[in-house]
Design a protein around this motif. Structure first.
Motif, PDB file in Angstrom:
ATOM      1  N   UNK A   1      27.074  59.048 -23.228  1.00 43.70           N
ATOM      2  CA  UNK A   1      27.365  57.541 -22.833  1.00 43.70           C
ATOM      3  C   UNK A   1      25.985  56.879 -22.870  1.00 43.70           C
ATOM      4  N   UNK A   2      26.275  55.626 -23.208  1.00 51.09           N
ATOM      5  CA  UNK A   2      25.263  54.744 -23.802  1.00 51.09           C
ATOM      6  C   UNK A   2      25.030  53.651 -22.700  1.00 51.09           C
ATOM      7  N   UNK A   3      23.508  53.323 -22.409  1.00 53.30           N
ATOM      8  CA  UNK A   3      23.423  52.284 -21.377  1.00 53.30           C
ATOM      9  C   UNK A   3      23.544  50.921 -22.258  1.00 53.30           C
ATOM     10  N   UNK A   4      23.466  49.731 -21.685  1.00 58.72           N
ATOM     11  CA  UNK A   4      23.449  48.539 -22.238  1.00 58.72           C
ATOM     12  C   UNK A   4      24.823  47.880 -22.396  1.00 58.72           C
ATOM     13  N   UNK A   5      24.964  46.783 -22.772  1.00 60.08           N
ATOM     14  CA  UNK A   5      26.063  46.023 -22.948  1.00 60.08           C
ATOM     15  C   UNK A   5      26.570  45.783 -24.404  1.00 60.08           C
ATOM     16  N   UNK A   6      25.798  46.355 -25.347  1.00 56.95           N
ATOM     17  CA  UNK A   6      25.857  46.141 -26.714  1.00 56.95           C
ATOM     18  C   UNK A   6      26.620  47.255 -27.487  1.00 56.95           C
ATOM     19  N   UNK A   7      27.066  48.421 -26.618  1.00 61.18           N
ATOM     20  CA  UNK A   7      27.595  49.484 -27.196  1.00 61.18           C
ATOM     21  C   UNK A   7      28.360  49.292 -28.302  1.00 61.18           C
ATOM     22  N   UNK A   8      29.360  48.457 -28.317  1.00 61.34           N
ATOM     23  CA  UNK A   8      30.213  48.158 -29.239  1.00 61.34           C
ATOM     24  C   UNK A   8      30.008  47.648 -30.697  1.00 61.34           C
ATOM     25  N   UNK A   9      28.693  46.919 -30.588  1.00 66.97           N
ATOM     26  CA  UNK A   9      28.169  46.644 -31.966  1.00 66.97           C
ATOM     27  C   UNK A   9      27.520  47.697 -32.660  1.00 66.97           C
ATOM     28  N   UNK A  10      27.421  49.010 -32.231  1.00 63.84           N
ATOM     29  CA  UNK A  10      26.665  49.994 -32.898  1.00 63.84           C
ATOM     30  C   UNK A  10      27.928  50.880 -33.649  1.00 63.84           C
ATOM     31  N   UNK A  11      27.641  51.372 -34.729  1.00 69.96           N
ATOM     32  CA  UNK A  11      28.232  52.448 -35.360  1.00 69.96           C
ATOM     33  C   UNK A  11      27.598  53.828 -34.515  1.00 69.96           C
ATOM     34  N   UNK A  12      28.323  54.770 -34.500  1.00 69.04           N
ATOM     35  CA  UNK A  12      27.910  55.941 -33.697  1.00 69.04           C
ATOM     36  C   UNK A  12      28.241  57.278 -34.554  1.00 69.04           C
ATOM     37  N   UNK A  13      27.230  58.066 -34.252  1.00 66.86           N
ATOM     38  CA  UNK A  13      27.175  59.575 -35.018  1.00 66.86           C
ATOM     39  C   UNK A  13      26.899  60.722 -34.359  1.00 66.86           C
ATOM     40  N   UNK A  14      27.577  61.781 -34.526  1.00 73.69           N
ATOM     41  CA  UNK A  14      27.069  63.117 -33.984  1.00 73.69           C
ATOM     42  C   UNK A  14      26.255  63.742 -35.053  1.00 73.69           C
ATOM     43  N   UNK A  15      25.157  64.331 -34.782  1.00 72.27           N
ATOM     44  CA  UNK A  15      24.565  65.110 -35.592  1.00 72.27           C
ATOM     45  C   UNK A  15      24.250  66.673 -34.827  1.00 72.27           C
TER      46      UNK A  15
END
Length: 124
Positions: free
Chosen positions: A23-37
């Motif tokens: 879960x991400x905080x903030x209102x700009x989550x949709x502007x980030x590519x996300x990854x799992x490591x």
């Protein structure tokens, strides 16, 4: 800036499944590519999967392809990692990470923000 918090790790037998959430905080989550490591004891931080901003494009490490699925829900500020057919070699601490440059990369250095990690242990 975004803060990330993983959940869903645990102990599972080989062949079992787990679904990790981040879960991400903030209102700009949709502007980030996300990854799992993931990082196993004594080993490097290895790429697992990444997903584009809109969730339409994904990319996986060969070691998890066909077993793991990354997805996201931008309305909920969450990214998921569904892990099936787990193997003992999947045992590691799993981290989610956010890439503000949207480079859709497998390189940890491309990701500016990281969660604290969640432990996944697969017994044989």
């Amino acid at each position: 800036h975004v803060q990330l918090a993983e959940s869903g790790g645990g102990l599972v037998q080989a062949g079992g499944s787990l679904n990790l959430s981040c879960e991400a905080s903030g209102r700009t989550f949709s502007t980030y590519a996300m990854g799992w490591f993931r990082q196993a004891p004594g080993k490097e931080n290895d790429f697992v999967a990444t997903i584009s901003r809109g969730g339409f494009t994904t990319y996986y490490a060969d070691s998890v392809k066909g077993r793991f699925t990354i997805s996201r829900d931008n309305a909920k500020n969450k990214v998921y990692l569904q892990m099936n057919s787990l193997k003992p070699e999947d045992t590691a601490v799993y981290y989610c990470a956010a890439d503000e440059m949207n480079s859709f990369s497998s390189r940890p250095s491309r990701y500016a923000y990281w969660g604290q990690g969640t432990q996944v242990t697969v017994s044989s």
